[in-house]
Motif scaffolding. Structure first.
Motif, PDB file in Angstrom:
ATOM      1  N   VAL A 178       0.855  -1.189   0.000  1.00 23.46           N
ATOM      2  CA  VAL A 178       0.000   0.000   0.000  1.00 23.46           C
ATOM      3  C   VAL A 178       0.889   1.237   0.000  1.00 23.46           C
ATOM      4  O   VAL A 178       1.938   1.258   0.627  1.00 23.46           O
ATOM      5  CB  VAL A 178      -0.963  -0.019   1.215  1.00 23.46           C
ATOM      6  CG1 VAL A 178      -0.206   0.001   2.516  1.00 23.46           C
ATOM      7  CG2 VAL A 178      -1.942   1.124   1.161  1.00 23.46           C
ATOM      8  N   THR A 179       0.478   2.256  -0.759  1.00 22.65           N
ATOM      9  CA  THR A 179       1.227   3.516  -0.830  1.00 22.65           C
ATOM     10  C   THR A 179       0.285   4.673  -0.532  1.00 22.65           C
ATOM     11  O   THR A 179      -0.765   4.786  -1.160  1.00 22.65           O
ATOM     12  CB  THR A 179       1.824   3.705  -2.244  1.00 22.65           C
ATOM     13  OG1 THR A 179       2.601   2.565  -2.578  1.00 22.65           O
ATOM     14  CG2 THR A 179       2.694   4.949  -2.298  1.00 22.65           C
ATOM     15  N   VAL A 180       0.667   5.507   0.427  1.00 24.57           N
ATOM     16  CA  VAL A 180      -0.127   6.693   0.748  1.00 24.57           C
ATOM     17  C   VAL A 180       0.130   7.734  -0.338  1.00 24.57           C
ATOM     18  O   VAL A 180       1.271   8.123  -0.570  1.00 24.57           O
ATOM     19  CB  VAL A 180       0.241   7.261   2.140  1.00 24.57           C
ATOM     20  CG1 VAL A 180      -0.530   8.540   2.419  1.00 24.57           C
ATOM     21  CG2 VAL A 180      -0.027   6.230   3.229  1.00 24.57           C
ATOM     22  N   VAL A 181      -0.938   8.160  -1.012  1.00 23.91           N
ATOM     23  CA  VAL A 181      -0.816   9.150  -2.086  1.00 23.91           C
ATOM     24  C   VAL A 181      -0.908  10.556  -1.503  1.00 23.91           C
ATOM     25  O   VAL A 181      -0.117  11.429  -1.844  1.00 23.91           O
ATOM     26  CB  VAL A 181      -1.910   8.940  -3.152  1.00 23.91           C
ATOM     27  CG1 VAL A 181      -1.845  10.024  -4.213  1.00 23.91           C
ATOM     28  CG2 VAL A 181      -1.778   7.562  -3.773  1.00 23.91           C
ATOM     29  N   SER A 182      -1.895  10.789  -0.632  1.00 28.35           N
ATOM     30  CA  SER A 182      -2.026  12.105  -0.009  1.00 28.35           C
ATOM     31  C   SER A 182      -2.807  11.997   1.292  1.00 28.35           C
ATOM     32  O   SER A 182      -3.534  11.035   1.524  1.00 28.35           O
ATOM     33  CB  SER A 182      -2.707  13.095  -0.948  1.00 28.35           C
ATOM     34  OG  SER A 182      -4.049  12.735  -1.161  1.00 28.35           O
ATOM     35  N   VAL A 183      -2.632  13.027   2.121  1.00 30.37           N
ATOM     36  CA  VAL A 183      -3.339  13.117   3.393  1.00 30.37           C
ATOM     37  C   VAL A 183      -4.078  14.448   3.392  1.00 30.37           C
ATOM     38  O   VAL A 183      -3.480  15.494   3.216  1.00 30.37           O
ATOM     39  CB  VAL A 183      -2.363  13.058   4.595  1.00 30.37           C
ATOM     40  CG1 VAL A 183      -3.128  13.140   5.898  1.00 30.37           C
ATOM     41  CG2 VAL A 183      -1.514  11.802   4.538  1.00 30.37           C
ATOM     42  N   VAL A 184      -5.406  14.396   3.567  1.00 31.51           N
ATOM     43  CA  VAL A 184      -6.229  15.599   3.564  1.00 31.51           C
ATOM     44  C   VAL A 184      -7.075  15.591   4.833  1.00 31.51           C
ATOM     45  O   VAL A 184      -7.963  14.761   4.985  1.00 31.51           O
ATOM     46  CB  VAL A 184      -7.152  15.654   2.321  1.00 31.51           C
ATOM     47  CG1 VAL A 184      -8.004  16.897   2.339  1.00 31.51           C
ATOM     48  CG2 VAL A 184      -6.339  15.561   1.043  1.00 31.51           C
TER      49      VAL A 184
END
Length: 71
Positions: free
Chosen positions: A39-45
């Protein structure tokens, strides 16, 4: 080992364990969050994460991402 919510952005991580109640565990499993998956975190909002898993983008809340442990 750390929760997915603490993983670095754009760095692939391997899922080690998925916790939570049976209902939550099954929901995450159906989305592809199983031990051994990358799993790869693309963005945190606002504390919510957008992640790449099994060639799909999935948005999950901070509470659920804290139940997913990665290396």
């Amino acid at each position: 080992m750390m929760p997915l919510s603490m993983a670095a952005t754009n760095v692939p991580s391997t899922i080690v364990k998925v916790g939570g109640k049976e209902e939550t565990h099954r929901f995450l499993e159906n989305l592809g969050f199983v031990p051994g998956a990358v799993v790869t975190v693309v963005s945190v909002v606002g504390g919510n994460l957008i992640v790449n898993i099994k060639e799909s983008r999935v948005a999950i809340g901070r509470d659920m991402s804290n139940k997913i442990l990665v290396n």
